[in-house]
Design a protein around this motif. Structure first.
Motif, PDB file in Angstrom:
ATOM      1  N   TYR A 183     -27.829  64.545 -21.854  1.00  0.00           N
ATOM      2  CA  TYR A 183     -28.362  65.904 -21.840  1.00  0.00           C
ATOM      3  C   TYR A 183     -29.198  66.123 -20.594  1.00  0.00           C
ATOM      4  N   MET A 184     -28.971  67.278 -19.933  1.00  0.00           N
ATOM      5  CA  MET A 184     -29.795  67.717 -18.815  1.00  0.00           C
ATOM      6  C   MET A 184     -30.024  69.217 -18.938  1.00  0.00           C
ATOM      7  N   ARG A 185     -31.118  69.683 -18.358  1.00  0.00           N
ATOM      8  CA  ARG A 185     -31.306  71.120 -18.246  1.00  0.00           C
ATOM      9  C   ARG A 185     -30.429  71.647 -17.117  1.00  0.00           C
ATOM     10  N   PRO A 186     -29.992  72.910 -17.187  1.00  0.00           N
ATOM     11  CA  PRO A 186     -29.178  73.462 -16.103  1.00  0.00           C
ATOM     12  C   PRO A 186     -30.003  73.819 -14.877  1.00  0.00           C
ATOM     13  N   ASN A 187     -31.324  73.759 -15.008  1.00  0.00           N
ATOM     14  CA  ASN A 187     -32.205  74.159 -13.911  1.00  0.00           C
ATOM     15  C   ASN A 187     -32.238  73.101 -12.817  1.00  0.00           C
ATOM     16  N   PHE A 188     -32.545  73.539 -11.624  1.00  0.00           N
ATOM     17  CA  PHE A 188     -32.638  72.633 -10.485  1.00  0.00           C
ATOM     18  C   PHE A 188     -34.073  72.099 -10.405  1.00  0.00           C
ATOM     19  N   VAL A 189     -34.333  71.070 -11.200  1.00  0.00           N
ATOM     20  CA  VAL A 189     -35.672  70.486 -11.266  1.00  0.00           C
ATOM     21  C   VAL A 189     -36.078  69.966  -9.893  1.00  0.00           C
ATOM     22  N   ASN A 190     -37.284  70.301  -9.482  1.00  0.00           N
ATOM     23  CA  ASN A 190     -37.790  69.976  -8.139  1.00  0.00           C
ATOM     24  C   ASN A 190     -36.928  70.585  -7.035  1.00  0.00           C
ATOM     25  N   GLY A 191     -36.151  71.628  -7.391  1.00  0.00           N
ATOM     26  CA  GLY A 191     -35.347  72.334  -6.399  1.00  0.00           C
ATOM     27  C   GLY A 191     -34.081  71.625  -5.972  1.00  0.00           C
ATOM     28  N   VAL A 192     -33.679  70.571  -6.689  1.00  0.00           N
ATOM     29  CA  VAL A 192     -32.513  69.776  -6.293  1.00  0.00           C
ATOM     30  C   VAL A 192     -31.261  70.310  -6.988  1.00  0.00           C
ATOM     31  N   THR A 193     -30.304  70.793  -6.222  1.00  0.00           N
ATOM     32  CA  THR A 193     -29.062  71.308  -6.795  1.00  0.00           C
ATOM     33  C   THR A 193     -28.163  70.155  -7.241  1.00  0.00           C
ATOM     34  N   PHE A 194     -27.221  70.464  -8.120  1.00  0.00           N
ATOM     35  CA  PHE A 194     -26.370  69.416  -8.680  1.00  0.00           C
ATOM     36  C   PHE A 194     -25.302  68.928  -7.711  1.00  0.00           C
ATOM     37  N   HIS A 195     -25.013  69.705  -6.672  1.00  0.00           N
ATOM     38  CA  HIS A 195     -24.032  69.234  -5.681  1.00  0.00           C
ATOM     39  C   HIS A 195     -24.704  68.522  -4.517  1.00  0.00           C
ATOM     40  N   SER A 196     -26.014  68.328  -4.588  1.00  0.00           N
ATOM     41  CA  SER A 196     -26.716  67.636  -3.507  1.00  0.00           C
ATOM     42  C   SER A 196     -26.398  66.144  -3.542  1.00  0.00           C
ATOM     43  N   SER A 197     -26.698  65.486  -2.450  1.00  0.00           N
ATOM     44  CA  SER A 197     -26.439  64.046  -2.368  1.00  0.00           C
ATOM     45  C   SER A 197     -27.266  63.254  -3.377  1.00  0.00           C
ATOM     46  N   ASP A 198     -28.403  63.796  -3.797  1.00  0.00           N
ATOM     47  CA  ASP A 198     -29.274  63.088  -4.746  1.00  0.00           C
ATOM     48  C   ASP A 198     -28.554  62.735  -6.038  1.00  0.00           C
ATOM     49  N   TYR A 199     -27.635  63.618  -6.478  1.00  0.00           N
ATOM     50  CA  TYR A 199     -27.011  63.446  -7.792  1.00  0.00           C
ATOM     51  C   TYR A 199     -25.646  62.756  -7.745  1.00  0.00           C
ATOM     52  N   GLN A 200     -25.149  62.428  -6.572  1.00  0.00           N
ATOM     53  CA  GLN A 200     -23.778  61.934  -6.502  1.00  0.00           C
ATOM     54  C   GLN A 200     -23.588  60.616  -7.256  1.00  0.00           C
ATOM     55  N   GLU A 201     -24.555  59.723  -7.177  1.00  0.00           N
ATOM     56  CA  GLU A 201     -24.426  58.456  -7.905  1.00  0.00           C
ATOM     57  C   GLU A 201     -24.387  58.686  -9.412  1.00  0.00           C
ATOM     58  N   LEU A 202     -25.160  59.644  -9.890  1.00  0.00           N
ATOM     59  CA  LEU A 202     -25.153  59.943 -11.323  1.00  0.00           C
ATOM     60  C   LEU A 202     -23.784  60.439 -11.766  1.00  0.00           C
ATOM     61  N   TRP A 203     -23.219  61.391 -11.029  1.00  0.00           N
ATOM     62  CA  TRP A 203     -21.903  61.910 -11.434  1.00  0.00           C
ATOM     63  C   TRP A 203     -20.847  60.800 -11.406  1.00  0.00           C
ATOM     64  N   GLY A 204     -20.910  59.942 -10.422  1.00  0.00           N
ATOM     65  CA  GLY A 204     -19.975  58.826 -10.381  1.00  0.00           C
ATOM     66  C   GLY A 204     -20.171  57.871 -11.545  1.00  0.00           C
TER      67      GLY A 204
END
Length: 375
Positions: free
Chosen positions: A177-198
């Motif tokens: 579960y995650m909120r749809p909001n960009f917590v700390n301003g980080v979008t879901f297509h940013s490099s920060d989240y790529q490891e999580l999606w993988g």
């Protein structure tokens, strides 16, 4: 168990966290910063205190007012409330509603920790671990029917990767579960989240996005302050639109084609408009802004996305006409004030404009595919 001949899987059944959850489950090294759950005796909702904030922010003037918003749901859930919303009472609610399998989502933890910006990543992760461990214990009442959707710490995507893996491999979580909001301003297509999606693609579990009205940061509709009518009407669908466009047009599903995402408790009526809007703008701007996409946005929706409907959504039939019935899942929303419990399933089945095949897909087949659950 069947309801009028249909098996039922609830994509988004809520739990109510006990007031002493974090006292019991949060690592001792973080106890001085533990969230506090404050509610009047025998009440479902209350004030959640964390990092000097009261949550939800839209109920600060009268934190218990939501108890009076729905006589039906509050009256029907009184026996479960009397039992402290424990595991056996959760199963009892499932039986009353005619639910065979339910994936559990939070109430308090719709706000804590991911309802605030600028929370220390280690503290955020510790809170998520505590909640997930408590939820696992609750679901041991009947683990074949009660399933964990693990909360991830959005303040630190690296910690989110670790908690996702731990929750799936050690707790048997069927989703996160995650909120749809960009917590700390980080979008879901940013490099920060790529490891999580993988990691989620590797683990074979979906991400379920779920909004919570009344965060302290600027969420969609927060211009309306404590007016829950306007804030709630905006926050859920608009938040989901932004999360979806980040994943779709930001290329997340292009890079991780087996990743599944659910957009829950915002109903489905916004979907045909949003897919049409994305498709039209993709044709206009793809050469400059999305040359990496190999399909239209609506095609990624059909291959990777699910949306949640509830019992009384009159617009559902138009969504089915526009995009079909294979990307819609059912939610009872138990025991929240806007739920139709204990008649949500029966009310959904009573919709004459929805075919029997569509009802079967929405009540069971689609959700079982989303969460990869068999019974």
């Amino acid at each position: 168990m069947t309801k009028n001949g249909y098996r039922v899987m609830d994509s988004d059944m809520h739990v109510v966290e006990p007031s002493n959850l974090f006292e019991r489950y949060l690592d001792k090294s973080f106890q001085s910063s533990a969230p506090q759950i404050s509610r009047a005796p025998g009440k479902r909702v209350g004030v959640f205190l964390f990092e000097g904030n009261r949550l939800p922010s839209c109920d600060v003037d009268n934190p218990h007012r939501m108890e009076g918003m729905s006589g039906k749901a509050d009256l029907a859930s009184a026996p479960m409330r009397a039992q402290g919303y424990d595991g056996p009472s959760q199963k009892e609610a499932m039986d009353l509603e005619g639910i065979d399998v339910a994936v559990m989502y939070p109430t308090v933890c719709l706000y804590v920790p991911n309802g605030l910006h600028e929370v220390d990543g280690r503290l955020s992760a510790a809170i998520c671990r505590a909640y997930n461990n408590w939820l696992y214990d609750l679901c041991q009442t009947d683990p074949n029917r009660m399933k964990v959707a693990a909360m991830l710490p959005q303040h630190d995507p690296k910690e989110a990767v670790r908690e996702a893996r731990r929750s799936v491999e050690e707790l048997g979580a069927v989703g996160v579960y995650m909120r749809p909001n960009f917590v700390n301003g980080v979008t879901f297509h940013s490099s920060d989240y790529q490891e999580l999606w993988g990691t989620l693609e590797e683990l074979g579990v979906p991400v379920g996005f779920h909004e919570g009205t009344g965060s302290t940061y600027r969420q969609d509709g927060s211009e309306f302050g404590t007016n829950r009518l306007m804030l709630h009407a905006c926050s859920h669908p608009i938040g989901m639109m932004k999360a979806m466009i980040s994943l779709v047009c930001g290329g997340v599903f292009e890079r991780y084609p087996q990743l599944r995402a659910a957009f829950l408790e915002a109903n489905t009526g916004w979907v045909p408009f949003w897919l049409g809007r994305m498709d039209r703008d993709y044709e206009l701007y793809r050469e400059w802004d999305a040359p990496f996409l190999s399909k239209k946005p609506s095609e990624y929706f059909l291959s990777n996305c699910y949306v949640g409907t509830e019992a009384d959504e009159a617009e559902l039939r138009y969504t089915i006409d526009a995009v079909g019935d294979r990307n819609v899942v059912f939610s009872s929303d138990y025991p929240h004030h806007d739920s139709e419990f204990p008649e949500a399933t029966a009310e959904f089945l009573s919709q004459p404009a929805i075919s029997d095949t569509a009802k079967q897909n929405i009540l069971w087949d689609n959700c079982a595919k989303l969460y990869n659950v068999t019974l």
